[in-house]
Design an enzyme around this catalytic site. Structure first.
Site, PDB file in Angstrom:
ATOM      1  N   LYS B  27     -18.752  -2.616  25.486  1.00 11.47           N
ATOM      2  CA  LYS B  27     -19.766  -1.748  26.082  1.00 11.47           C
ATOM      3  C   LYS B  27     -20.327  -2.390  27.356  1.00 11.47           C
ATOM      4  CE  LYS B  27     -22.936   0.223  23.388  1.00 11.47           C
ATOM      5  NZ  LYS B  27     -23.015   1.700  23.607  1.00 11.47           N
ATOM      6  N   ARG B  97     -28.665  -2.659  22.299  1.00 16.83           N
ATOM      7  CA  ARG B  97     -27.472  -2.278  21.535  1.00 16.83           C
ATOM      8  C   ARG B  97     -26.502  -3.445  21.436  1.00 16.83           C
ATOM      9  NH1 ARG B  97     -27.009   3.915  22.458  1.00 16.83           N
ATOM     10  NH2 ARG B  97     -28.392   4.079  24.241  1.00 16.83           N
ATOM     11  N   GLY B 106     -20.600   1.784  14.650  1.00 18.95           N
ATOM     12  CA  GLY B 106     -21.617   1.964  13.615  1.00 18.95           C
ATOM     13  C   GLY B 106     -21.798   0.774  12.705  1.00 18.95           C
ATOM     14  N   MET B 108     -22.882  -2.306  13.590  1.00 21.31           N
ATOM     15  CA  MET B 108     -24.030  -3.157  13.903  1.00 21.31           C
ATOM     16  C   MET B 108     -25.216  -2.291  14.329  1.00 21.31           C
ATOM     17  SD  MET B 108     -22.173  -6.385  15.656  1.00 21.31           S
ATOM     18  CE  MET B 108     -21.287  -5.367  16.799  1.00 21.31           C
ATOM     19  N   ARG B 356     -15.284   4.626  27.133  1.00 23.59           N
ATOM     20  CA  ARG B 356     -14.352   3.790  26.368  1.00 23.59           C
ATOM     21  C   ARG B 356     -13.064   4.589  26.176  1.00 23.59           C
ATOM     22  NH1 ARG B 356     -17.836   4.067  20.733  1.00 23.59           N
ATOM     23  NH2 ARG B 356     -17.808   6.330  20.588  1.00 23.59           N
ATOM     24  N   HIS B 472       7.864   0.578  -7.985  1.00 24.44           N
ATOM     25  CA  HIS B 472       9.009   1.487  -7.989  1.00 24.44           C
ATOM     26  C   HIS B 472       8.641   2.839  -7.391  1.00 24.44           C
ATOM     27  CE1 HIS B 472      11.651   4.542  -9.862  1.00 24.44           C
ATOM     28  NE2 HIS B 472      12.591   3.640  -9.572  1.00 24.44           N
ATOM     29  N   ARG B 578      21.820   1.481  -2.204  1.00 18.68           N
ATOM     30  CA  ARG B 578      21.692   0.966  -3.578  1.00 18.68           C
ATOM     31  C   ARG B 578      22.554   1.799  -4.501  1.00 18.68           C
ATOM     32  NH1 ARG B 578      15.553   1.142  -1.997  1.00 18.68           N
ATOM     33  NH2 ARG B 578      16.582   2.915  -1.078  1.00 18.68           N
ATOM     34  N   ARG B 634      25.202  -2.277  -1.379  1.00 16.77           N
ATOM     35  CA  ARG B 634      24.905  -3.357  -2.316  1.00 16.77           C
ATOM     36  C   ARG B 634      25.551  -3.054  -3.659  1.00 16.77           C
ATOM     37  NH1 ARG B 634      18.746  -4.337  -3.956  1.00 16.77           N
ATOM     38  NH2 ARG B 634      19.115  -2.444  -5.136  1.00 16.77           N
ATOM     39  N   GLU B 761      17.595 -13.310  -1.096  1.00 17.39           N
ATOM     40  CA  GLU B 761      16.381 -12.804  -1.751  1.00 17.39           C
ATOM     41  C   GLU B 761      15.879 -13.764  -2.805  1.00 17.39           C
ATOM     42  OE1 GLU B 761      17.294  -9.090  -3.776  1.00 17.39           O
ATOM     43  OE2 GLU B 761      19.353  -9.715  -4.112  1.00 17.39           O
ATOM     44  N   SER B 780      21.494 -10.376   4.544  1.00 18.53           N
ATOM     45  CA  SER B 780      20.451  -9.359   4.610  1.00 18.53           C
ATOM     46  C   SER B 780      19.297  -9.847   3.748  1.00 18.53           C
ATOM     47  CB  SER B 780      20.989  -8.027   4.101  1.00 18.53           C
ATOM     48  OG  SER B 780      19.958  -7.069   4.114  1.00 18.53           O
ATOM     49  N   GLY B 782      16.403  -9.694   1.464  1.00 15.80           N
ATOM     50  CA  GLY B 782      15.730  -8.791   0.545  1.00 15.80           C
ATOM     51  C   GLY B 782      14.322  -9.331   0.365  1.00 15.80           C
ATOM     52  N   THR B 783      13.447  -8.969   1.282  1.00 17.71           N
ATOM     53  CA  THR B 783      12.138  -9.635   1.282  1.00 17.71           C
ATOM     54  C   THR B 783      11.228  -9.146   0.160  1.00 17.71           C
ATOM     55  OG1 THR B 783      11.503  -8.116   3.051  1.00 17.71           O
ATOM     56  CG2 THR B 783      12.123 -10.357   3.674  1.00 17.71           C
ATOM     57  N   ASN B 784      11.573  -8.053  -0.521  1.00 22.64           N
ATOM     58  CA  ASN B 784      10.771  -7.693  -1.700  1.00 22.64           C
ATOM     59  C   ASN B 784      10.927  -8.774  -2.762  1.00 22.64           C
ATOM     60  OD1 ASN B 784      10.352  -5.330  -0.356  1.00 22.64           O
ATOM     61  ND2 ASN B 784      11.501  -4.040  -1.762  1.00 22.64           N
ATOM     62  N   ASP B 785      12.160  -9.019  -3.169  1.00 24.70           N
ATOM     63  CA  ASP B 785      12.389 -10.034  -4.190  1.00 24.70           C
ATOM     64  C   ASP B 785      12.036 -11.419  -3.664  1.00 24.70           C
ATOM     65  OD1 ASP B 785      13.039  -8.399  -6.189  1.00 24.70           O
ATOM     66  OD2 ASP B 785      15.143  -8.946  -6.360  1.00 24.70           O
ATOM     67  N   TYR B 867      18.779  -6.930  12.958  1.00 27.19           N
ATOM     68  CA  TYR B 867      18.307  -5.576  12.662  1.00 27.19           C
ATOM     69  C   TYR B 867      17.291  -5.589  11.531  1.00 27.19           C
ATOM     70  CZ  TYR B 867      21.415  -5.597   8.589  1.00 27.19           C
ATOM     71  OH  TYR B 867      22.020  -5.913   7.410  1.00 27.19           O
TER      72      TYR B 867
END
Lengths: 891, 891
Positions: B27, B97, B106, B108, B356, B472, B578, B634, B761, B780, B782-785, B867
């Protein structure tokens, strides 16, 4: 690569020596060495292990020129023996034997009496004895036919040579082969030759040179036979070592009454006593001693047994015996180890065929090592190197009597050593009840859980059909020093029918069985056991061990009793006290369940206040037992649902005790259910979600510490936060512990020095150990969980594939047993290095099951950990392994 | 640190400028900038953000000397304004202000009309208008009492000032505050002062300097209030930035009919059209426009709506409107972005109070960015920076009509964006059946499993009471582009009663509900939605995006249909197909179960041969859809028990279909049970134990490839082995795949080029990636596992603590949503580096859910992956995120 392919030995001279073990194999190197020592060794020559590798590189062909070198050596041999290879009248006969750098007993092939053919056998019959000559020839044809020509290799069930000789025995109405006369043996020679010709479409080779080269090739080929492959994999012997081939002049113990053969140990291999121990047979070949058809006689009466002394070798051939006894002393002094030697007497003349370090029992190993030090043969360090951790393990557990017969009905994993006999019981409650009454029971379950601990405690042994070497049953039984076999997949357990089945046999409840936790075998009925134990020599050895090792050895102990046992075994502190094990006792589990089922913090605190005094008094006992030594206490770790009863009726009973609505309890239990409990709400996650739990435990630990300190006990508590994956978790837990500690010290008006540290058991904690170290006074590697997470393998579910993995060589060993150096070991080393980069004096230890496994202890030493911690009964094993690791580093 | 603490602006000059955002806040910097531009900004001064940090360092005290600097600035202000702070007759009034570098709307505190006291209010009443004067004064007392003095802060329920004014309204029989007359307001002033005095035991401060310093302190203190803390944590704003304080001369839009106030956007914020869009009110203050008591009027009739044009500002004050419109153009040209501005008209004179960057819808963001490029205001790269990934996500899903009313009954996690309305159904079978009939149903489950996939497919939306952002339900729904809310813990689901409960409300089966997958809200009944979608501008922008990005974007797709959708969204291949999802269809699950239940390899092969043609035809469809693009398939990954029916009756039905003994099937199922399925017999462990499974799949893939290749399709299959933890596993699987491939090619007399790679993974695979790379054509992640194993956290069980972890700052964000750079990211980078050290051209990508999350895509770009792969509907998001990552690197 060595240029020389053939190493000669004979007449006091040899091309090689004992130090050429890798090139000549153990047997060849020792034959050379004994020849150099002037011992009466039949001369011969050794084709090197490098030729074996050449053989394989060339597509299983003997390298060019080898044949000439071998024949040149053979010519030397003929000269020394004054006989001629393939000669019709005075044939030189040789044996062809394998021999690699590591002893692989019986794994590879041997051919005897090489050099005989249709003509030579006649010459031999004339010069020696027809029975002997034709027996030797028929043995050659059978061995050569089997080993070199592969006759009968297509069938496991019947051996054509065996069938022919069996028919011959029947025809002559005799029971044993040696009762067959020369004519019968001569007929057999013809029949054997016909078998060979029919199977190979070629007559049995009459040219001794063809025999020699064929036999050499066959020995090389046996290096990669299935038996040898398996043996090497099990014993971690590299496949590229190759085997040597030993060609040696035959001497005969079966040429007449002035001939004989025997084996002897320079000391008693069963208890290590310094006495010459051996057996012999007159007019016999080595294999006759082994086959057990005739009973061999003692070489002397030093054993003091009831044998008629007149039959001993010492009495019968005193001069020869003295010569042998003198050789015994020379060999021990020369090799500086107890020797196992083979000798043959041919026409009153003594020949040595082999010497090697003798196999011995654990007790003998210890006694011999210690005696050798006192006799000035070796130093203390060498004594430490000579005793294996397996020996120590064996010494501390009762074992099956090796002489007892046994009916093995199933085989599982040897989870906790020792043998136990008892009646089969399928429920832990029953085991606890009957065991407490003094009955000897074996608890047989598909798997155990913390609920079964009381039942396990009161059982003589534990047997499960599932789970691996670090399954709950295995870990807990090992902690208790109780015999245990796990993952016995052959067993199908049916709780409803109260029976199990294996190999077609039904094992009913109350049936007596015996389990051997050292071999994994399960046997019907009672099998005699022998009690093992320490000795003066053992204590002396362990004293030397403690002088040598750098790594400290602590114990995993949850009770004052375990702590005291471990201390007796030399533990230098507690590396892991699992507070949750205390909650499973009947008197406590209800308060624990009340806590879990509470709907609010207030309710949880009320239940915790019941548990607090019990925890405090446990800790008092443990601190007293460990006076002056550090005690690492892990705060609550397992998921809460592990403490809940299973089944509706148990849940309803709990509801009644707690005056709660059964449906509400069931709903709460369902809410606590997890799909992967190993990766769920446990460890510090619990302590952060419900700080009142860790607060109560911290209070119990420090109040107990203050109390025992006032009673004069030197107390060193170390509070350990489990399952940390980010430094923020540890910082949060630490803040809670410190705040609680200050409150306790203020209330008690006394302070106690203590430390706060963390388990490193999550890969992320290891990877970010520098950040975590800033908030920790110590690290303790929980390599069980670290292995699970690093491999993504649950030890409880690994049974279905992990043993296959080891068997097919995907993994070199069970990673829950021996630390996986490439993966888990990398994380351990990384975390230690990162942690110490921030805090150079950070204390770092390991408290997973690996802490008691020798290879893993060696690893811990090498990466510079401060201590290992293991179950009480493994403490001496770990002490020895640690000392050996130190020595290995020195070397 | 800057020496200067107070930055003045006014009369065309300013100490600061737009580039001082960090020091002066957004501001303050814009007020300075607008002043420099010569725009009509009421003068004032800004106390810097550094003073805020000084304030906290000094223990919440204004630093010495600040007061003098502020008063000096105030004197400059008095001169410019020709009024005097605290003067009785002509008082200068100011606003105070907050304003930090990042917009925190809003969060502060603000105080207006500072400078009034009992005397000055009289002067103001005389100079201006009594009603206005007393209203201003009572507002000051209430704001100051609340913000600075903390009056009423001890109670959330009642505000004493509100109660007093409410009583006054009742007493005067009026409904709204602005209907109160000057006398009533004067009384109120006295009552407000009494409230302050009673609460603080001190009278309301009459000294304007005291007011000024108190207000300044209060604004600084508001930087760390709870609201602001929470906002910063959610928006990742560092706490040490601090807030500035802006003191500015008040201008009044409520001093009479020639006064007014308004807000305007330089372009239409809802669709981005280039038209001046705004609202105003005459004789009103800014808060009146916001409060919605009077309806504001449009500033012009460009919207073409039915409003009477005579009421527009353009008609009413054409000169002033022209001035404003000119300012609009200057601001856009100057700031090169669409602006949101606030203006006040005081006695026909225009003042700008704020400008702004304007908030806008996704459609507007895209349109404005693209139009700005065409207008030459920004370049293409800047346009790409201007559109957020969230905008793109929003564009591709229908959303709730923002104007529709809604009755929210529960709130869960926004798992898959989009809104859906339908009848509640509690079973997947029912959902599948009714959904297939064209009914719109919402599937409501505690959790979903692979068995529910068909039901999910036929539902309009999915709602679960458990599970996290990568449960899932979340993953599958996202893959389907279907609205989904998960982990809605407020919901108690009771399958038996076929109802759920939340906030005391029962949701019965068949009841209509609406879920908003973008907010996580669950609403009763139908809530109107608006269809979103792409546009010409969107397509143009995405074209630029593709020119800029280096990272390729593939998709996770299991069906030809998904593949086609993803290709339409710009996917450059399939990163994860899958195969197991294909097995859940009703026609296939029976053969799958037959395979699982088979007691021998022969039995398994028989069942697999039924599955083979179905798999092959699936792959044909996918290969055709992806003609010319790589397709990573896979091999079977989940544990077999996931495919089995639950419950005894289903098992008996299966037994009947398979003509098997129900008890035998149950026993087999029990044998397959695992304690921690995530860490059990799955992935390549299955393929190694039962090679016939991977053999069938390899066959199906390559036969399909040969067939479509012959039909002219350019096929690039990549066979991916899951869950590898040692190179030996991959080598073994590779050998099987290659052997099978050779057999297929021989049978078909045709070859197809293909690659074999692996998932990374498991932490151990990442750690030993150099060894693994030797056997892989691609990696590849498998960043979940990998996240599950690295943290030791099961995503299915994480609900009980992970959100608390994020909320309390133990974790910066949900690691299943945004990649954990320190732990999981370390392993990704390590593995990439090690892998490429062995194979410099190793192809490396990511196929976990992170592949579609912008921060994670940025990480993947930075560490040099080839990728990312994500669900079809996230492909455009990932393309934009990848382009922005490239630009960030350039910067």
């Amino acid at each position: 690569m060595s240029e020389k392919r053939v190493y000669f030995f004979g007449a006091g001279e040899a091309d090689g020596s004992a130090s050429d073990r890798k090139l000549l194999g153990g047997k060849g190197a020792n034959l050379a060495e004994m020849t150099r020592m002037g011992l009466p060794v039949p001369p011969g020559f050794t084709v090197t292990t490098e030729v074996c590798n050449e053989f394989y590189r060339a597509g299983e062909k003997l390298p060019p020129g080898l044949s000439d070198e071998m024949l040149a050596a053979m010519a030397r041999l003929e000269k020394l023996m004054d006989a001629k290879f393939g000669d019709n009248n005075n044939p030189l006969l040789v044996s062809v034997r394998s021999g690699s750098a590591f002893s692989m007993p019986g794994m590879m092939d041997t051919i005897l009496n090489l050099g005989l053919n249709d003509k030579a056998v006649q010459g031999l019959a004339e010069r020696a004895d027809p029975r002997f000559a034709y027996d030797s020839y028929r043995r050659l044809i059978a061995m050569y036919g089997d080993v070199v020509l592969g006759v009968g290799a297509d069938s496991h069930d019947h051996d054509p040579f065996d069938e022919a000789i069996a028919a011959k025995r029947r025809a002559h109405g005799v029971e044993h082969d040696h009762e067959l006369g020369p004519d019968a043996l001569k007929e057999l020679v013809d029949e054997y030759k016909a078998i060979v010709e029919q199977a190979t479409k070629t007559p049995f080779p009459q040219d001794p040179k063809v025999q020699l080269l064929g036999a050499t090739s066959a020995v090389f080929k046996s290096w990669f036979n299935d038996r040898a492959d398996t043996y090497r994999r099990i014993n971690n012997i590299p496949g590229d070592l190759g085997t040597a081939v030993n060609i040696q002049a035959m001497v005969f113990g079966n040429m007449g009454p002035d001939c004989g053969t025997g084996v002897a140990f320079t000391r008693d291999p069963s208890d290590g006593t310094k006495r010459f121990y051996g057996e012999y047979l007159m007019n016999a070949q080595g294999e006759d001693v082994v086959a057990g058809i005739r009973t061999p006689l003692p070489i002397n009466d030093s054993g003091g047994d009831s044998t008629d002394p007149s039959v001993t070798l010492e009495q019968r051939l005193p001069g020869l015996y003295r010569e042998l006894d003198e050789i015994r002393h020379r060999l021990e002094t020369h090799y500086k180890d107890m020797q196992d030697l083979e000798f043959t007497i041919q026409k009153d003349k003594l020949f040595l065929l082999q010497t090697r370090n003798g196999k011995r029992t654990a007790a003998a190993a210890v006694r011999i090592a210690v005696d050798f030090v006192h006799e000035g043969l070796i130093d203390k360090k060498e004594a430490i190197r000579r005793v294996t951790p397996a020996h120590v393990d064996q010494l501390l557990h009762p074992m099956l009597d090796p002489k007892a017969t046994r009916q093995v009905v199933a085989k599982g994993l040897p989870a906790s050593p020792g043998a136990a006999t008892g009646k089969v019981v399928f429920s832990s409650e029953e085991a606890a009840e009957r065991g407490a009454r003094g009955e000897s029971v074996i608890l047989l379950r598909v798997e155990t859980s913390p609920e079964d601990v009381a039942g396990m405690h009161h059982s003589s042994g534990v047997l499960t059909s599932r789970g691996g070497m670090t399954s709950h049953a295995a870990v807990v039984a090992r902690g208790m020093g109780k015999p245990c076999v796990v993952g016995c997949a052959e067993l199908t357990v049916n709780y409803e029918l109260q029976q199990a089945e294996s190999r077609g046999q039904i094992i009913k409840a109350d049936e007596t069985i015996t389990i051997d936790g050292a071999s994994g075998e399960v046997m019907m009925g009672e099998v005699a056991t022998v009690q093992a134990g320490g000795s003066v020599q053992f204590d002396e050895l362990m004293g030397w061990v403690d002088e040598v090792r750098r790594l400290k050895v602590r114990t995993n102990a949850d009770t004052p009793n375990d702590a005291a046992t471990a201390r007796k075994f030399g533990a230098e502190g507690i590396g892991l006290c699992r507070t949750e094990h205390m909650f499973f006792e009947a008197s406590r589990i209800t308060a624990m369940r009340e806590m879990i089922m509470a709907e609010s913090e207030v309710g949880r605190r009320a239940a915790l206040s019941k548990l607090a005094p019990m925890q405090r008094s446990d800790f008092e006992g443990i601190f007293k037992a460990m006076d002056g030594l550090p005690v690492t206490i892990r705060l609550l770790d397992p998921p809460l649902h592990e403490f809940l009863p299973h089944g509706d009726s148990e849940m309803e009973a709990l509801a009644a005790v707690l005056s709660r609505d059964p449906d509400a309890l069931k709903a709460k239990a369902a809410q606590l259910h997890e799909f992967n409990p190993m990766l769920g709400l446990r460890g510090c996650r619990l302590g952060i979600k419900h700080p009142e739990i860790y607060e109560m435990q911290t209070r119990a630990i420090l109040e107990a510490a203050v109390i025992v300190q006032q009673a004069g006990v030197h107390v060193l508590p170390e509070i350990m936060v489990p399952l940390v994956s980010t430094w923020e978790e540890l910082a949060k837990a630490r803040e809670l512990i410190e705040r609680t500690a200050e409150r306790v010290f203020e209330e008690q008006q006394k302070r106690v020095e203590f430390q706060i540290g963390t388990m490193i058991e999550i890969p992320r904690a290891a990877l970010t150990a520098d950040e975590i170290a800033a908030h920790a006074d110590f690290f303790s590697f929980g390599t069980n969980d670290l292995t699970q997470m690093t491999f993504g393998i649950s030890r409880d579910d690994a049974g279905s594939f992990l043993s296959d993995y080891v068997e097919t060589g995907i993994l070199p060993s069970e990673p829950f047993e021996t630390i996986d150096i490439k993966g888990v070991g990398f994380l351990v080393n990384w975390a230690r290095e990162r942690g110490r980069s921030v805090k150079p004096r950070l204390k770092v230890g390991i408290c997973g099951e690996h802490g008691g496994e020798p290879n893993s202890v060696d690893f811990c030493h090498r990466v510079g950990l401060d201590y290992v911690s293991c179950s009480p009964f493994r403490v001496p094993v770990a002490r020895l392994a640690a000392a050996q690791a130190s020595l290995r580093e020195e070397d």
